[in-house]
Design a protein around this motif. Structure first.
Motif, short mmCIF file in Angstrom:
data_model
loop_
_atom_site.label_atom_id
_atom_site.label_comp_id
_atom_site.label_asym_id
_atom_site.label_seq_id
_atom_site.Cartn_x
_atom_site.Cartn_y
_atom_site.Cartn_z
N GLY A 206 0.63 -1.15 0.02
CA GLY A 206 -0.06 0.02 0.14
C GLY A 206 0.82 1.18 -0.11
O GLY A 206 1.78 1.52 -0.93
N GLU A 207 0.64 2.20 0.88
CA GLU A 207 1.72 2.94 1.17
C GLU A 207 3.06 2.75 1.27
O GLU A 207 3.24 1.97 2.07
CB GLU A 207 0.98 4.15 2.14
CG GLU A 207 -0.40 4.75 2.04
CD GLU A 207 -0.01 5.62 0.61
OE1 GLU A 207 0.68 6.65 0.47
OE2 GLU A 207 -1.16 5.70 -0.17
N PRO A 208 3.86 3.43 0.81
CA PRO A 208 5.32 3.19 1.04
C PRO A 208 5.88 3.29 2.45
O PRO A 208 5.67 4.12 3.17
CB PRO A 208 6.16 4.09 0.03
CG PRO A 208 5.31 5.22 0.03
CD PRO A 208 3.82 4.74 -0.06
N ASP A 209 6.62 2.17 2.86
CA ASP A 209 7.14 2.07 4.20
C ASP A 209 8.59 2.33 4.04
O ASP A 209 9.28 1.69 3.64
CB ASP A 209 6.91 0.65 4.86
CG ASP A 209 7.35 0.47 6.31
OD1 ASP A 209 7.83 1.54 6.64
OD2 ASP A 209 7.49 -0.55 6.71
N ILE A 210 8.94 3.58 4.37
CA ILE A 210 10.33 4.12 4.31
C ILE A 210 11.06 3.97 5.58
O ILE A 210 10.45 4.25 6.70
CB ILE A 210 10.29 5.52 3.89
CG1 ILE A 210 9.31 5.93 2.74
CG2 ILE A 210 11.83 6.09 3.65
CD1 ILE A 210 9.77 4.89 1.57
N PRO A 211 12.23 3.24 5.54
CA PRO A 211 12.94 3.03 6.83
C PRO A 211 13.22 4.45 7.31
O PRO A 211 13.63 5.53 6.58
CB PRO A 211 14.36 2.42 6.42
CG PRO A 211 13.93 1.78 5.11
CD PRO A 211 12.84 2.61 4.42
N THR A 212 13.08 4.37 8.77
CA THR A 212 13.32 5.71 9.50
C THR A 212 15.26 5.76 9.65
O THR A 212 15.34 6.85 10.15
CB THR A 212 12.68 5.73 10.73
OG1 THR A 212 12.89 4.47 11.73
CG2 THR A 212 11.03 5.56 10.75
N THR A 213 15.72 4.82 9.47
CA THR A 213 17.08 4.71 9.56
C THR A 213 17.75 4.64 8.30
O THR A 213 17.00 4.06 7.33
CB THR A 213 17.80 3.67 10.40
OG1 THR A 213 17.15 2.32 10.12
CG2 THR A 213 17.10 3.92 11.78
N PRO A 214 18.98 5.03 8.11
CA PRO A 214 19.44 5.03 6.62
C PRO A 214 19.78 3.59 6.14
O PRO A 214 19.79 3.15 4.83
CB PRO A 214 20.87 5.44 6.91
CG PRO A 214 20.85 6.46 7.97
CD PRO A 214 19.85 5.59 8.77
#
Length: 355
Positions: A206-214
């Motif tokens: 669904g909506e993109p899950d972007i890592p909160t860490t690099p």
């Protein structure tokens, strides 16, 4: 796998990209597989991982072990990949269609092949390369990843950029080589493409899950889209290309092979070269005028309609839906006056070179 800070439009310091002819892509593909086992390429990946670069990092004891996993998996993906060459007009269509995708939903049937390697005639994005240069993103490979395989399934994407060759050639000239010899040595001693970044797209994302860490270390709980924000437009372009490749009303696909001498050399070496599918926009699409659909109103002018996605009913009772791209087209009677609507294009400024 050097990472950049932004997806940008090219500027005067862009790394040049001359796309290979379709018949050259099988040899490029074979060369890339060979380079993945080269000590130099391993060292580049190890140094990048040790410097904190990369998006999806295997759970490994050290950068060497992680690099081995990444290279082995990519070699297997490329080994079974179907090859695609996307011409310039088709690339532009994929960029436009990708930017208008309504969501991140992806199913295995959306892929034209379980494993593939796709080379674009023009860049689908840019990232910061060495010495502040801007490298064009020109290819994508995809397939499964055993070390990053959630229960619901996913597809791994690797993005490739053009290598920085001009400065290497100049360095060779400054070291005493003549220009022709310097170009020959750089071409022989450099990979045809550079691993730029990677992403994971889970089925039914669904909506993109972007890592909160690099960096992201895979786990069974993964879902959505695992990627750096800068790669999201690249992913959208690839998703659109996958869907368009399977639209015979929009694209035409021809097959080309490497030259006969190259095929014979590869067969003698026990590495036959696969064919490449050349993807082009169907000629009749670029000038098409779609018939007006019943809407209860009369159209007295002629105007251009931007491309858009439609959920097309199909199957028994037309109960299933297939995402279909409707290319940009003209609407209205051919002899009607043309309505001109202003169009505003927003162009991002290139990033400032890293200090």
């Amino acid at each position: 796998m050097p990472n950049a800070t932004d997806d940008t439009e090219p500027d005067s310091t862009t790394v040049p990209w001359t796309p290979p002819r379709p018949a050259e892509i099988p040899a490029l593909h074979t060369s890339l597989r060979a380079w993945l086992g080269h000590p130099f390429f391993f060292k580049v990946t190890i140094d990048a991982l040790d410097a904190g670069q990369g998006t999806i990092i295997p759970a490994a004891a050290n950068p060497l072990e992680a690099a081995v996993i990444l290279h082995q998996e990519e070699t297997r993906r490329l080994g079974s990949a179907e090859l695609y060459a996307v011409d310039e007009e088709m690339t532009a269509q994929a960029l436009a269609a990708g930017a208008r995708l309504p969501d991140w939903s992806v199913q295995p049937a959306d892929l034209p092949a379980e494993q593939g390697f796709l080379v674009f005639d023009s860049p689908i994005g840019h990232s910061e390369a060495t010495d502040g240069l801007i490298a064009p993103i020109v290819a994508c490979s995809w397939g499964p990843s055993p070390h990053c395989s959630p229960p619901a399934g996913a597809v791994w994407l690797t993005f490739w950029s053009a290598p920085v060759l001009d400065r290497l050639v100049q360095a060779g000239i400054e070291a005493g080589l003549d220009p022709v010899e310097a170009q020959r040595e750089v071409k022989r001693g450099s990979p045809p493409l550079v691993w730029d970044d990677e992403a994971l797209v889970c089925w039914s994302a669904g909506e993109p899950d972007i890592p909160t860490t690099p960096r992201y270390i895979p786990s069974e709980e993964v879902s959505g889209v695992i990627a750096k924000e800068r790669t999201l437009p690249w992913i959208q372009t690839v998703l659109a290309a996958w869907l368009l490749i399977q639209e015979p009303a929009i694209v035409e696909i021809t097959e080309q092979r490497a030259s006969r001498p190259e095929r014979r050399r590869a067969e003698r070496a026990g590495r036959p070269l696969p064919p490449v599918r050349v993807v082009s926009i169907h000629r009749r699409v670029s000038t098409a005028t779609r018939p007006a659909e019943p809407s209860g109103r009369t159209v007295n002018v002629r105007f251009r309609v931007r491309g858009f996605w439609r959920d097309q009913p199909y199957g028994k009772g037309r109960a299933l839906r297939k995402r279909t791209w409707i290319p940009e087209h003209w609407r209205g009677p051919e002899d009607a006056p043309v309505l001109i609507r202003p169009r505003v294009t927003v162009v991002e400024a290139p990033p400032e070179p890293a200090d």
